[in-house]
Design an enzyme around this catalytic site. Structure first.
Site, PDB file in Angstrom:
ATOM      1  N   ASN A 249      82.549  39.186  33.571  1.00 38.15           N
ATOM      2  CA  ASN A 249      81.763  38.736  34.885  1.00 38.15           C
ATOM      3  C   ASN A 249      80.686  39.864  34.809  1.00 38.15           C
ATOM      4  O   ASN A 249      80.542  40.991  34.604  1.00 38.15           O
ATOM      5  CB  ASN A 249      82.764  39.239  36.157  1.00 38.15           C
ATOM      6  CG  ASN A 249      82.022  39.203  37.444  1.00 38.15           C
ATOM      7  OD1 ASN A 249      80.667  39.505  37.339  1.00 38.15           O
ATOM      8  ND2 ASN A 249      82.611  38.758  38.360  1.00 38.15           N
TER       9      ASN A 249
ATOM     10  N   GLU B 143      79.935  35.001  37.874  1.00 39.16           N
ATOM     11  CA  GLU B 143      78.837  35.560  38.816  1.00 39.16           C
ATOM     12  C   GLU B 143      77.566  35.424  38.081  1.00 39.16           C
ATOM     13  O   GLU B 143      76.915  36.516  37.932  1.00 39.16           O
ATOM     14  CB  GLU B 143      79.139  37.079  39.120  1.00 39.16           C
ATOM     15  CG  GLU B 143      80.227  37.013  40.497  1.00 39.16           C
ATOM     16  CD  GLU B 143      79.945  38.308  41.068  1.00 39.16           C
ATOM     17  OE1 GLU B 143      79.155  38.458  42.076  1.00 39.16           O
ATOM     18  OE2 GLU B 143      80.981  39.254  40.973  1.00 39.16           O
TER      19      GLU B 143
ATOM     20  N   ASP C  12      87.587  35.900  36.123  1.00 42.95           N
ATOM     21  CA  ASP C  12      87.856  36.942  37.161  1.00 42.95           C
ATOM     22  C   ASP C  12      88.786  36.492  38.491  1.00 42.95           C
ATOM     23  O   ASP C  12      88.159  35.501  39.195  1.00 42.95           O
ATOM     24  CB  ASP C  12      86.391  37.551  37.767  1.00 42.95           C
ATOM     25  CG  ASP C  12      86.451  38.429  38.878  1.00 42.95           C
ATOM     26  OD1 ASP C  12      87.627  38.821  39.254  1.00 42.95           O
ATOM     27  OD2 ASP C  12      85.366  38.735  39.296  1.00 42.95           O
TER      28      ASP C  12
ATOM     29  N   ASN D 125      90.127  38.208  40.574  1.00 38.57           N
ATOM     30  CA  ASN D 125      90.143  39.021  41.801  1.00 38.57           C
ATOM     31  C   ASN D 125      91.566  39.190  42.284  1.00 38.57           C
ATOM     32  O   ASN D 125      91.912  39.371  43.632  1.00 38.57           O
ATOM     33  CB  ASN D 125      89.373  38.440  42.808  1.00 38.57           C
ATOM     34  CG  ASN D 125      87.954  38.712  42.856  1.00 38.57           C
ATOM     35  OD1 ASN D 125      87.569  40.101  42.645  1.00 38.57           O
ATOM     36  ND2 ASN D 125      87.132  37.858  42.874  1.00 38.57           N
TER      37      ASN D 125
ATOM     38  N   ASP E 216      90.421  40.795  35.634  1.00 37.86           N
ATOM     39  CA  ASP E 216      89.782  39.646  34.641  1.00 37.86           C
ATOM     40  C   ASP E 216      91.207  39.476  33.878  1.00 37.86           C
ATOM     41  O   ASP E 216      91.667  40.417  33.202  1.00 37.86           O
ATOM     42  CB  ASP E 216      88.762  40.315  33.840  1.00 37.86           C
ATOM     43  CG  ASP E 216      87.742  40.476  34.898  1.00 37.86           C
ATOM     44  OD1 ASP E 216      86.924  39.922  35.294  1.00 37.86           O
ATOM     45  OD2 ASP E 216      87.488  41.820  35.353  1.00 37.86           O
TER      46      ASP E 216
ATOM     47  N   ASP F  67      79.558  45.496  36.582  1.00 38.99           N
ATOM     48  CA  ASP F  67      80.670  46.599  37.153  1.00 38.99           C
ATOM     49  C   ASP F  67      82.106  45.911  36.659  1.00 38.99           C
ATOM     50  O   ASP F  67      83.050  46.585  36.872  1.00 38.99           O
ATOM     51  CB  ASP F  67      80.938  46.349  38.678  1.00 38.99           C
ATOM     52  CG  ASP F  67      80.612  44.995  39.292  1.00 38.99           C
ATOM     53  OD1 ASP F  67      80.723  43.978  38.720  1.00 38.99           O
ATOM     54  OD2 ASP F  67      80.670  45.017  40.431  1.00 38.99           O
ATOM     55  N   HIS F  68      82.030  44.884  35.686  1.00 41.58           N
ATOM     56  CA  HIS F  68      83.289  44.645  34.966  1.00 41.58           C
ATOM     57  C   HIS F  68      83.129  44.654  33.416  1.00 41.58           C
ATOM     58  O   HIS F  68      82.015  44.948  32.999  1.00 41.58           O
ATOM     59  CB  HIS F  68      83.380  43.083  35.276  1.00 41.58           C
ATOM     60  CG  HIS F  68      83.672  42.493  36.559  1.00 41.58           C
ATOM     61  ND1 HIS F  68      85.079  42.210  36.963  1.00 41.58           N
ATOM     62  CD2 HIS F  68      83.200  42.434  37.781  1.00 41.58           C
ATOM     63  CE1 HIS F  68      85.072  41.494  38.104  1.00 41.58           C
ATOM     64  NE2 HIS F  68      83.896  41.980  38.659  1.00 41.58           N
TER      65      HIS F  68
END
Length: 262
Positions: free
Chosen positions: A7, A34, A147, A149, A218, A247-248
């Site tokens: 991501n 994203e 991802d 979530n 993930d 951030d991933h």
DNA sequence: ATGTCCCAAGGATTGGGA
């Protein structure tokens, strides 16, 4: 064969970091999420120059997914998650690379929960479960990467008690993920590392990476026909510690496809 | 409630989303 998911949190802001990671780790397949870019703003020339073919489903401002393949073009199978023609969010692609079916997804975040966004997440999950069953039924070797979530278990959250009301960890969310896995999918990272704390996401807030206050959200799920090929799995943890990171954390599996041949 | 970062509108800073 290495299949990775990353991501990127904005392909525009992250192109340099993405190209560096591709050059360093050379995944054969990379599922990206994203993109946060419209269809026409995908940096295909730079991706091609790095040695990758690509298909992508863009969207202005939000979402957006891509599948990259090293030295070849992914052969697109499905664009958009089946089951709701009115769903306009760019969150799902399927392609074939080296005779493996690659599904790249960006499952909705779902916060705040409860509410319409959480309802959308759970409805999207139901559509994914339906599609995943169809894929299992084909008998083809499949990986569903992206991802999700979802933190599947308490081992996947730095402070589980703080996340029980969050859309990423609520009982309904975990139950949906479990139902998906129970179709026969293998959670590859957990299979290789049954007891290890592994995080694939760190909030930008409060030095989460420095404190190792992370989440494992993930995932790469392998179909029963592909699972025997699994040799290794891990994350490229240090990528999260660089300048201007996503951030991933990139997450990957190593497959030995010769193990599939009878 | 907070913290940070990305994208877009509009043409600086603010708001939405994560």
């Amino acid at each position: 064969m290495r299949v990775a998911t990353f991501n990127v949190n904005g392909i525009g802001a992250r192109l340099g970091a993405l190209l560096q990671w591709l050059e360093e780790t050379k995944p054969d397949v990379a599922c990206l999420q994203e993109l946060k870019a419209p269809q026409e703003r995908f940096p295909l020339a730079e991706i091609n120059a790095a040695g990758y073919g690509a298909i992508w489903q863009g969207q202005k401002s939000w979402n957006g997914v891509a599948i990259l393949a090293r030295g070849t073009d992914p052969v697109e199978v499905t664009r958009g998650l089946p089951g709701d023609p009115s769903d306009e969010q760019s969150r799902y692609l399927e392609a074939v690379v080296n005779d493996i079916v690659i599904c790249g997804l960006y499952l909705p975040n779902g916060n705040p929960a409860p509410g319409p966004k959480f309802d959308y997440k759970l409805a999207w999950f139901e559509r994914l479960i339906a599609r995943a069953q169809q894929l299992i039924d084909t008998g083809a070797p499949v990986v569903i990467a992206g991802d999700y979530n979802v933190m599947p278990t308490e081992l996947d959250v730095y402070k589980p008690e703080r996340w029980v009301d969050d859309a990423l960890f609520r009982p309904e969310t975990r139950a949906a993920f479990q139902r998906l896995v129970n179709q026969g999918w293998l959670d590859a990272l957990r299979a290789i590392h049954p007891d290890e704390v592994i995080y694939t996401f760190y909030d930008y807030f409060r030095n989460a990476y420095g404190r190792n206050a992370g989440l494992r959200i993930d995932h790469l799920l392998l179909s029963p026909t592909l699972a025997p090929a699994l040799r290794a799995a891990g994350t490229d943890h240090a990528v999260r510690g660089r300048e201007k990171p996503s951030d991933h954390v990139p997450t990957w599996v190593e497959l030995d496809l010769s193990a599939l041949k009878a």
